[in-house]
Design a protein around this motif. Sequence first.
Motif, PDB file in Angstrom:
ATOM      1  N   ALA A 125       0.826  -1.211   0.000  1.00  0.00           N
ATOM      2  CA  ALA A 125       0.000   0.000   0.000  1.00  0.00           C
ATOM      3  C   ALA A 125       0.861   1.262   0.000  1.00  0.00           C
ATOM      4  N   ILE A 126       1.894   1.266   0.829  1.00  0.00           N
ATOM      5  CA  ILE A 126       2.765   2.450   0.912  1.00  0.00           C
ATOM      6  C   ILE A 126       3.549   2.634  -0.386  1.00  0.00           C
ATOM      7  N   GLY A 127       4.044   1.537  -0.937  1.00  0.00           N
ATOM      8  CA  GLY A 127       4.809   1.616  -2.171  1.00  0.00           C
ATOM      9  C   GLY A 127       3.989   2.150  -3.331  1.00  0.00           C
ATOM     10  N   LEU A 128       2.737   1.735  -3.425  1.00  0.00           N
ATOM     11  CA  LEU A 128       1.860   2.206  -4.498  1.00  0.00           C
ATOM     12  C   LEU A 128       1.649   3.718  -4.402  1.00  0.00           C
ATOM     13  N   GLU A 129       1.392   4.212  -3.203  1.00  0.00           N
ATOM     14  CA  GLU A 129       1.187   5.642  -3.004  1.00  0.00           C
ATOM     15  C   GLU A 129       2.468   6.420  -3.331  1.00  0.00           C
ATOM     16  N   SER A 130       3.608   5.872  -2.970  1.00  0.00           N
ATOM     17  CA  SER A 130       4.874   6.559  -3.225  1.00  0.00           C
ATOM     18  C   SER A 130       5.163   6.654  -4.721  1.00  0.00           C
ATOM     19  N   ILE A 131       4.895   5.596  -5.452  1.00  0.00           N
ATOM     20  CA  ILE A 131       5.119   5.611  -6.901  1.00  0.00           C
ATOM     21  C   ILE A 131       4.230   6.653  -7.572  1.00  0.00           C
ATOM     22  N   GLN A 132       2.989   6.751  -7.104  1.00  0.00           N
ATOM     23  CA  GLN A 132       2.085   7.769  -7.653  1.00  0.00           C
ATOM     24  C   GLN A 132       2.612   9.169  -7.375  1.00  0.00           C
ATOM     25  N   ARG A 133       3.208   9.371  -6.187  1.00  0.00           N
ATOM     26  CA  ARG A 133       3.752  10.684  -5.840  1.00  0.00           C
ATOM     27  C   ARG A 133       5.002  11.021  -6.663  1.00  0.00           C
TER      28      ARG A 133
END
Length: 325
Positions: A125-133
């Motif tokens: 979950a954290i990795g997905l949000e970071s990639i989007q950022r």
Amino acid sequence: MASDRSHSHADNHNGGDSHDDHDDHSHGTGRVHAPADFGRAFAVGVALNTALVAAEGIYGYLGNSTALLADAGHNLGDVLGLIVAWSASVAAKRAPSGRFTYGFRRTSILAALANAVFLLVAIGAIGLESIQRLWSPEPVAGITVMVVAAFGILINGATALLFASGRKGDINIRGAFLHMAGDAAVSAGVVVATALIQFTNWLWLDPVTSLLICAVILWSTWGLLRASIDMSLDAAPRGTDVEAVRQFLLGRPGVANVHDLHVWPISTTETAMTCHVVMPAGHPGDDFLIESASILRRSFKIVHPTLQIEVNEDNACALAPNSVV
């Protein structure tokens, strides 16, 4: 060391139960792995880290920092991990019963597996949000993030110190110490990254730092996942050389052969073993069993050894096809 009567081989000894260390080991009661005073350490650690998770979550959201949110997610996993480990340490103290003949020692293994799975979900979950950022970086409230992360260093460092005294005697306590010490280092990384953003205005540093945090968590979690799965499948502990155990038993006086050797963990700190020992001259007496148990415990950390004495070499042929011989 009791006779193993789960097979139909001839057994000509009296089945007396013997072991080498009566001061801290008994087949009648569950062994307490974490000293009683670590209950307070767990309670304080859970309270401190829960407060940290709340602060990081709120200020990470208000400050628009995925790195701080990533650290909050990581620390939430730590809180749940501390609770699960605490619960397992309490359950492990329960005495064996008619059905649970080893007590609840294996709850420590189940706790490790549950924590590993939870952390992997959080990483995703954290990795997905970071990639989007990374594709659309946004400003970060630098001072707020740095202050909250600095508190993370203090809280995680203090929690690590709570477990420092027990880290050499119990692998679970050592794991808690190393995890908390690692979290303090991760929080330090958030402080450094945010400070760099203030000087460079490189907004991409925030999601990149978040991804690096995820990589650190994944690296530590992967080892935990593998170890807990191995233990759940009754694999011999990594520090136990099964072939060396076999050679030790073969070298004992009067032993002609050994077969059906099994070594497995009954908790994250205790190892059990069963083996059929072929001795044509017959049962060697209790001194042989007591001395063997003492050496197995001292040299191989096997605290629940069980030897079945047999006089007939041909008994091994009656084993199931997939038995260890």
